[in-house]
Design a protein around this motif. Sequence first.
Motif, PDB file in Angstrom:
ATOM      1  N   ASN A  70       0.830  -1.204   0.000  1.00 40.42           N
ATOM      2  CA  ASN A  70       0.000   0.000   0.000  1.00 40.42           C
ATOM      3  C   ASN A  70       0.865   1.254   0.000  1.00 40.42           C
ATOM      4  O   ASN A  70       0.565   2.222  -0.701  1.00 40.42           O
ATOM      5  CB  ASN A  70      -0.937   0.006   1.212  1.00 40.42           C
ATOM      6  N   VAL A  71       1.924   1.250   0.782  1.00 43.84           N
ATOM      7  CA  VAL A  71       2.815   2.412   0.844  1.00 43.84           C
ATOM      8  C   VAL A  71       3.470   2.639  -0.513  1.00 43.84           C
ATOM      9  O   VAL A  71       3.556   3.775  -0.998  1.00 43.84           O
ATOM     10  CB  VAL A  71       3.879   2.223   1.954  1.00 43.84           C
ATOM     11  N   GLN A  72       3.925   1.565  -1.158  1.00 50.79           N
ATOM     12  CA  GLN A  72       4.544   1.700  -2.476  1.00 50.79           C
ATOM     13  C   GLN A  72       3.546   2.243  -3.496  1.00 50.79           C
ATOM     14  O   GLN A  72       3.906   3.049  -4.354  1.00 50.79           O
ATOM     15  CB  GLN A  72       5.111   0.353  -2.938  1.00 50.79           C
ATOM     16  N   GLN A  73       2.279   1.814  -3.399  1.00 50.26           N
ATOM     17  CA  GLN A  73       1.257   2.314  -4.317  1.00 50.26           C
ATOM     18  C   GLN A  73       1.052   3.815  -4.116  1.00 50.26           C
ATOM     19  O   GLN A  73       0.925   4.566  -5.084  1.00 50.26           O
ATOM     20  CB  GLN A  73      -0.058   1.568  -4.107  1.00 50.26           C
ATOM     21  N   MET A  78       1.911   9.388  -5.923  1.00 54.46           N
ATOM     22  CA  MET A  78       2.447  10.725  -5.651  1.00 54.46           C
ATOM     23  C   MET A  78       3.492  11.106  -6.687  1.00 54.46           C
ATOM     24  O   MET A  78       3.537  12.254  -7.137  1.00 54.46           O
ATOM     25  CB  MET A  78       3.026  10.788  -4.233  1.00 54.46           C
ATOM     26  N   SER A  79       4.309  10.170  -7.065  1.00 56.03           N
ATOM     27  CA  SER A  79       5.329  10.416  -8.083  1.00 56.03           C
ATOM     28  C   SER A  79       4.679  10.784  -9.414  1.00 56.03           C
ATOM     29  O   SER A  79       5.122  11.708 -10.101  1.00 56.03           O
ATOM     30  CB  SER A  79       6.214   9.182  -8.244  1.00 56.03           C
ATOM     31  N   ALA A  80       3.615  10.083  -9.777  1.00 54.33           N
ATOM     32  CA  ALA A  80       2.907  10.386 -11.018  1.00 54.33           C
ATOM     33  C   ALA A  80       2.292  11.782 -10.955  1.00 54.33           C
ATOM     34  O   ALA A  80       2.334  12.540 -11.937  1.00 54.33           O
ATOM     35  CB  ALA A  80       1.827   9.338 -11.282  1.00 54.33           C
TER      36      ALA A  80
END
Length: 104
Positions: A70-73, A78-80
């Motif tokens: 979930n954190v990676q998602q 956020m990066s996108a």
Amino acid sequence: MLIKINDQNLILEYTTIGGLPDSIEYTGTIPDDFEAKFKPSFYMLQNDEIIENSNYVEPTDTPPDDGPTNVQQVVMQMSATVTQMQQLIMSQEREIAELKGGTK
């Protein structure tokens, strides 16, 4: 019979015809149900005899979850968003530069 064993003497593969890379030849007694019950690591070689591995554990059918956490998602989203914002800012800066260049 050719058998391939690991460093714990667990039998990983076998063949009765042809070749098997990195295998050893076994000429001893083979359990009657060896072929019917064979699974990698189910049998082992002990004192030049094929026996059932008493520590055998059936592998689970559930494949490992290699998906993002979930954190990676959240980080990817956020990066996108940051990338989209940077593109928008660059686009607006170009428009401003064109307007300034056109008024001179």
